[in-house]
Write a protein that holds these residues in place. Structure first.
Motif, PDB file in Angstrom:
ATOM      1  N   ALA A  50     -12.459  -5.407  -0.477  1.00 55.23           N
ATOM      2  CA  ALA A  50     -12.788  -6.595  -1.725  1.00 55.23           C
ATOM      3  C   ALA A  50     -14.466  -6.850  -1.889  1.00 55.23           C
ATOM      4  O   ALA A  50     -14.664  -6.872  -2.980  1.00 55.23           O
ATOM      5  N   ALA A  51     -14.878  -6.532  -0.784  1.00 55.25           N
ATOM      6  CA  ALA A  51     -16.672  -6.649  -0.926  1.00 55.25           C
ATOM      7  C   ALA A  51     -17.288  -5.485  -1.606  1.00 55.25           C
ATOM      8  O   ALA A  51     -18.424  -5.380  -1.637  1.00 55.25           O
ATOM      9  N   GLY A  52     -16.604  -4.335  -1.856  1.00 57.20           N
ATOM     10  CA  GLY A  52     -17.141  -3.165  -2.326  1.00 57.20           C
ATOM     11  C   GLY A  52     -17.473  -2.385  -1.465  1.00 57.20           C
ATOM     12  O   GLY A  52     -18.266  -1.290  -1.788  1.00 57.20           O
ATOM     13  N   ARG A  53     -17.458  -2.412  -0.192  1.00 59.79           N
ATOM     14  CA  ARG A  53     -17.755  -1.553   0.800  1.00 59.79           C
ATOM     15  C   ARG A  53     -16.648  -0.239   0.871  1.00 59.79           C
ATOM     16  O   ARG A  53     -15.613  -0.219   0.278  1.00 59.79           O
ATOM     17  N   GLY A  73     -11.324 -11.118   7.896  1.00 62.59           N
ATOM     18  CA  GLY A  73     -10.441 -10.726   6.850  1.00 62.59           C
ATOM     19  C   GLY A  73     -10.319  -9.220   6.826  1.00 62.59           C
ATOM     20  O   GLY A  73      -9.617  -8.738   5.996  1.00 62.59           O
ATOM     21  N   GLY A  74     -10.870  -8.500   7.888  1.00 65.23           N
ATOM     22  CA  GLY A  74     -10.315  -7.023   7.982  1.00 65.23           C
ATOM     23  C   GLY A  74     -10.801  -6.193   6.982  1.00 65.23           C
ATOM     24  O   GLY A  74     -11.687  -6.370   6.112  1.00 65.23           O
ATOM     25  N   MET A  75     -10.021  -5.195   6.850  1.00 67.15           N
ATOM     26  CA  MET A  75     -10.260  -4.047   5.980  1.00 67.15           C
ATOM     27  C   MET A  75     -10.043  -4.418   4.393  1.00 67.15           C
ATOM     28  O   MET A  75     -10.783  -3.827   3.528  1.00 67.15           O
ATOM     29  N   TYR A  76      -9.257  -5.580   4.236  1.00 72.42           N
ATOM     30  CA  TYR A  76      -8.907  -6.045   2.931  1.00 72.42           C
ATOM     31  C   TYR A  76     -10.185  -6.569   2.461  1.00 72.42           C
ATOM     32  O   TYR A  76     -10.662  -6.389   1.453  1.00 72.42           O
ATOM     33  N   ALA A  77     -10.898  -7.558   3.444  1.00 73.58           N
ATOM     34  CA  ALA A  77     -12.177  -8.040   2.954  1.00 73.58           C
ATOM     35  C   ALA A  77     -13.006  -7.213   2.708  1.00 73.58           C
ATOM     36  O   ALA A  77     -13.891  -7.379   1.761  1.00 73.58           O
ATOM     37  N   VAL A  82     -18.355  -4.178  15.848  1.00 70.65           N
ATOM     38  CA  VAL A  82     -17.563  -5.005  14.967  1.00 70.65           C
ATOM     39  C   VAL A  82     -16.120  -4.465  14.951  1.00 70.65           C
ATOM     40  O   VAL A  82     -16.065  -3.357  14.758  1.00 70.65           O
ATOM     41  N   VAL A  83     -15.219  -5.126  15.356  1.00 71.89           N
ATOM     42  CA  VAL A  83     -13.629  -4.808  15.679  1.00 71.89           C
ATOM     43  C   VAL A  83     -13.082  -5.045  14.276  1.00 71.89           C
ATOM     44  O   VAL A  83     -13.031  -6.357  13.821  1.00 71.89           O
ATOM     45  N   VAL A  84     -12.238  -4.298  13.532  1.00 74.11           N
ATOM     46  CA  VAL A  84     -11.527  -4.458  12.381  1.00 74.11           C
ATOM     47  C   VAL A  84     -10.095  -4.026  12.504  1.00 74.11           C
ATOM     48  O   VAL A  84      -9.704  -3.060  13.257  1.00 74.11           O
ATOM     49  N   CYS A  85      -9.373  -4.775  11.687  1.00 72.01           N
ATOM     50  CA  CYS A  85      -7.992  -4.476  11.697  1.00 72.01           C
ATOM     51  C   CYS A  85      -7.862  -4.605  10.172  1.00 72.01           C
ATOM     52  O   CYS A  85      -8.541  -4.451   9.402  1.00 72.01           O
ATOM     53  N   ARG A  86      -6.358  -4.893   9.657  1.00 72.84           N
ATOM     54  CA  ARG A  86      -6.017  -5.086   8.336  1.00 72.84           C
ATOM     55  C   ARG A  86      -6.551  -6.197   7.932  1.00 72.84           C
ATOM     56  O   ARG A  86      -7.239  -6.446   6.642  1.00 72.84           O
ATOM     57  N   VAL A  87      -6.415  -7.286   8.574  1.00 77.41           N
ATOM     58  CA  VAL A  87      -6.717  -8.785   8.011  1.00 77.41           C
ATOM     59  C   VAL A  87      -7.557  -9.798   8.854  1.00 77.41           C
ATOM     60  O   VAL A  87      -7.905 -10.609   8.510  1.00 77.41           O
ATOM     61  N   GLY A  88      -7.774  -9.128  10.258  1.00 78.66           N
ATOM     62  CA  GLY A  88      -8.620  -9.817  11.139  1.00 78.66           C
ATOM     63  C   GLY A  88      -7.608 -10.386  12.362  1.00 78.66           C
ATOM     64  O   GLY A  88      -8.417 -10.915  13.408  1.00 78.66           O
ATOM     65  N   GLY A  89      -6.269 -10.503  12.281  1.00 72.37           N
ATOM     66  CA  GLY A  89      -5.733 -11.036  13.603  1.00 72.37           C
ATOM     67  C   GLY A  89      -5.724 -10.054  14.828  1.00 72.37           C
ATOM     68  O   GLY A  89      -5.805 -10.797  15.775  1.00 72.37           O
ATOM     69  N   GLY A 107     -12.252  12.402   3.771  1.00 72.00           N
ATOM     70  CA  GLY A 107     -13.573  11.817   3.013  1.00 72.00           C
ATOM     71  C   GLY A 107     -13.367  11.455   1.852  1.00 72.00           C
ATOM     72  O   GLY A 107     -14.492  11.124   0.981  1.00 72.00           O
ATOM     73  N   GLY A 108     -12.059  11.437   1.103  1.00 73.01           N
ATOM     74  CA  GLY A 108     -12.007  10.958  -0.339  1.00 73.01           C
ATOM     75  C   GLY A 108     -11.914   9.178  -0.245  1.00 73.01           C
ATOM     76  O   GLY A 108     -11.669   8.969   0.782  1.00 73.01           O
ATOM     77  N   ALA A 109     -11.350   9.268  -1.281  1.00 75.13           N
ATOM     78  CA  ALA A 109     -11.128   7.711  -1.605  1.00 75.13           C
ATOM     79  C   ALA A 109     -10.104   7.083  -0.932  1.00 75.13           C
ATOM     80  O   ALA A 109      -8.888   7.844  -0.811  1.00 75.13           O
ATOM     81  N   GLY A 110     -10.076   6.260   0.024  1.00 75.68           N
ATOM     82  CA  GLY A 110      -9.040   5.866   0.805  1.00 75.68           C
ATOM     83  C   GLY A 110      -8.557   4.393   0.373  1.00 75.68           C
ATOM     84  O   GLY A 110      -9.019   3.958  -0.571  1.00 75.68           O
ATOM     85  N   THR A 111      -7.178   4.168   1.072  1.00 76.52           N
ATOM     86  CA  THR A 111      -6.515   3.099   0.763  1.00 76.52           C
ATOM     87  C   THR A 111      -6.294   2.198   1.881  1.00 76.52           C
ATOM     88  O   THR A 111      -5.985   2.619   2.690  1.00 76.52           O
ATOM     89  N   VAL A 112      -6.197   0.499   1.687  1.00 74.44           N
ATOM     90  CA  VAL A 112      -6.039  -0.202   2.959  1.00 74.44           C
ATOM     91  C   VAL A 112      -4.488  -0.421   2.874  1.00 74.44           C
ATOM     92  O   VAL A 112      -3.959  -1.085   1.681  1.00 74.44           O
ATOM     93  N   ILE A 113      -3.883  -0.323   3.910  1.00 76.25           N
ATOM     94  CA  ILE A 113      -2.374  -0.615   3.864  1.00 76.25           C
ATOM     95  C   ILE A 113      -2.156  -1.369   4.919  1.00 76.25           C
ATOM     96  O   ILE A 113      -2.880  -1.547   6.189  1.00 76.25           O
TER      97      ILE A 113
END
Length: 108
Positions: free
Chosen positions: A92-95, A85-89, A56-63, A102-108
């Protein structure tokens, strides 16, 4: 060519998550267990991509990841799909999203 995609809820537990974002995006937050290969390095690093399980290939939004899936399918990889939908999706899905420590990360 149509790029096959899955949503965050459809990512198999044993899938190989290939994160193709830039290093700063990767450092800020990623899916646990993901492997980082920036998009522009994919042609030189295809040997690192497994052929024996779903990728499964992932980026920020899927482009960008959609472009990588398209490229890899042209190279004969029939086991690669885009994360719709990438990492934003994903977030948003609670994954889970973690940072380099290993701490809480942020999608930028």
């Amino acid at each position: 060519m149509t790029v096959p995609a899955v949503g965050p809820a459809q990512v198999p537990q044993d899938a190989f998550l290939l994160d193709v974002r830039e290093p700063d995006e990767w450092a800020a937050g990623r899916a646990p267990g993901a492997v980082h290969v920036p998009m522009m390095q994919i042609p030189q690093r295809t040997a690192e991509i497994p052929t024996d399980r779903e990728v499964v290939v992932v980026c920020r939004v899927g482009g960008r990841s959609g472009q990588v899936v398209h490229y890899l399918r042209q190279q004969g990889f029939d086991n690669v799909v885009n994360l719709d939908g990438g990492m934003y999706a994903w977030a948003a899905a609670g994954r889970p999203v973690v940072d380099g420590d290993g701490g809480a990360g942020t999608v930028i």
